[in-house]
Design a protein around this motif. Structure first.
Motif, PDB file in Angstrom:
ATOM      1  N   PHE A   6      26.197 -18.420  44.080  1.00  0.00           N
ATOM      2  CA  PHE A   6      26.655 -17.043  43.898  1.00  0.00           C
ATOM      3  C   PHE A   6      27.742 -16.717  44.923  1.00  0.00           C
ATOM      4  CE2 PHE A   6      22.547 -15.038  41.931  1.00  0.00           C
ATOM      5  CZ  PHE A   6      22.717 -15.814  40.805  1.00  0.00           C
ATOM      6  N   SER A   7      27.586 -17.234  46.128  1.00  0.00           N
ATOM      7  CA  SER A   7      28.591 -16.990  47.172  1.00  0.00           C
ATOM      8  C   SER A   7      29.939 -17.591  46.787  1.00  0.00           C
ATOM      9  CB  SER A   7      28.120 -17.554  48.512  1.00  0.00           C
ATOM     10  OG  SER A   7      26.979 -16.852  48.950  1.00  0.00           O
ATOM     11  N   GLU A  10      31.355 -15.239  44.270  1.00  0.00           N
ATOM     12  CA  GLU A  10      31.803 -14.026  44.954  1.00  0.00           C
ATOM     13  C   GLU A  10      33.174 -14.255  45.602  1.00  0.00           C
ATOM     14  OE1 GLU A  10      29.838 -10.807  47.981  1.00  0.00           O
ATOM     15  OE2 GLU A  10      29.729 -12.909  48.590  1.00  0.00           O
ATOM     16  N   ARG A  14      36.665 -12.375  44.714  1.00  0.00           N
ATOM     17  CA  ARG A  14      37.432 -11.710  45.776  1.00  0.00           C
ATOM     18  C   ARG A  14      38.884 -12.201  45.776  1.00  0.00           C
ATOM     19  NH1 ARG A  14      33.807 -12.253  49.466  1.00  0.00           N
ATOM     20  NH2 ARG A  14      34.428 -14.351  50.047  1.00  0.00           N
ATOM     21  N   THR A  26      39.376 -11.067  35.954  1.00  0.00           N
ATOM     22  CA  THR A  26      38.903 -10.424  37.179  1.00  0.00           C
ATOM     23  C   THR A  26      39.918  -9.404  37.677  1.00  0.00           C
ATOM     24  OG1 THR A  26      37.666 -12.422  37.761  1.00  0.00           O
ATOM     25  CG2 THR A  26      38.084 -10.844  39.534  1.00  0.00           C
ATOM     26  N   ILE A  68      25.800 -12.208  35.603  1.00  0.00           N
ATOM     27  CA  ILE A  68      25.946 -12.434  37.047  1.00  0.00           C
ATOM     28  C   ILE A  68      27.390 -12.204  37.480  1.00  0.00           C
ATOM     29  CG2 ILE A  68      25.885 -14.221  38.841  1.00  0.00           C
ATOM     30  CD1 ILE A  68      23.369 -15.319  37.265  1.00  0.00           C
ATOM     31  N   TYR A  69      28.329 -12.711  36.702  1.00  0.00           N
ATOM     32  CA  TYR A  69      29.746 -12.501  37.015  1.00  0.00           C
ATOM     33  C   TYR A  69      30.072 -11.003  37.086  1.00  0.00           C
ATOM     34  CZ  TYR A  69      34.654 -11.737  36.078  1.00  0.00           C
ATOM     35  OH  TYR A  69      35.938 -11.247  36.129  1.00  0.00           O
ATOM     36  N   TRP A  71      28.074  -8.483  37.443  1.00  0.00           N
ATOM     37  CA  TRP A  71      27.319  -7.867  38.539  1.00  0.00           C
ATOM     38  C   TRP A  71      28.075  -8.050  39.858  1.00  0.00           C
ATOM     39  CZ3 TRP A  71      24.102 -11.051  42.005  1.00  0.00           C
ATOM     40  CH2 TRP A  71      23.384 -10.291  42.930  1.00  0.00           C
ATOM     41  N   LEU A  72      28.583  -9.257  40.088  1.00  0.00           N
ATOM     42  CA  LEU A  72      29.336  -9.501  41.322  1.00  0.00           C
ATOM     43  C   LEU A  72      30.654  -8.733  41.338  1.00  0.00           C
ATOM     44  CD1 LEU A  72      28.607 -13.293  41.896  1.00  0.00           C
ATOM     45  CD2 LEU A  72      27.799 -11.372  43.284  1.00  0.00           C
ATOM     46  N   LEU A  75      29.658  -5.237  42.332  1.00  0.00           N
ATOM     47  CA  LEU A  75      29.402  -5.212  43.777  1.00  0.00           C
ATOM     48  C   LEU A  75      30.722  -5.207  44.547  1.00  0.00           C
ATOM     49  CD1 LEU A  75      26.425  -7.718  44.303  1.00  0.00           C
ATOM     50  CD2 LEU A  75      26.349  -5.219  44.348  1.00  0.00           C
ATOM     51  N   GLY A  76      31.651  -6.064  44.146  1.00  0.00           N
ATOM     52  CA  GLY A  76      32.944  -6.143  44.827  1.00  0.00           C
ATOM     53  C   GLY A  76      33.711  -4.834  44.756  1.00  0.00           C
ATOM     54  N   LEU A  82      27.474  -9.490  48.595  1.00  0.00           N
ATOM     55  CA  LEU A  82      26.274 -10.156  48.108  1.00  0.00           C
ATOM     56  C   LEU A  82      25.241 -10.293  49.223  1.00  0.00           C
ATOM     57  CD1 LEU A  82      24.706 -11.771  45.955  1.00  0.00           C
ATOM     58  CD2 LEU A  82      26.047 -13.778  46.644  1.00  0.00           C
TER      59      LEU A  82
END
Length: 107
Positions: A6-7, A10, A14, A26, A68-69, A71-72, A75-76, A82
């Motif tokens: 996941f990191s 992330e 970013r 993205t 998951i993508y 969701w990240l 979050l970003g 994360l």
């Protein structure tokens, strides 16, 4: 090959977020903002649940990756790393889920 985490995802998000690349989903999501990204997150959550209920294993894998993508991305866009989510999860591991939920502020 090292395991993808996941990191790792992330970090990719970013890097692409403000790349200006017209072919980057993205970058487009970040440009459209939190409302669009949150909408996509909700759509992917529903699609993931539907795949699970149908017993569609490959669909569940694929939709989970999308979930998951997105969701990240949310979050970003929200400025939540994360690591903050992982710390929260870690703090919950020492007690039952029922007790943890009962301890949350009402509101």
């Amino acid at each position: 090959m090292a395991e993808f985490s996941f990191s790792d995802l992330e970090a990719i998000i970013r890097d692409r977020a403000h790349s200006g690349d017209p072919d980057s989903w993205t970058a487009k999501l970040f440009a459209r903002g939190i409302d669009k990204a949150a909408q996509k997150l909700g759509e992917e959550a529903v699609e993931t649940a539907i795949a699970a209920v149908k017993g569609d294993r490959q669909g569940l894998v694929s939709e989970s990756a999308d979930l998951i993508y997105h969701w990240l991305v949310v979050l970003g866009l929200s400025g939540v790393p994360l690591s903050d989510v992982l710390k929260e999860l870690e703090s919950r591991t020492g007690r039952s889920g029922i007790a943890e939920k009962a301890s949350r502020p009402k509101g």
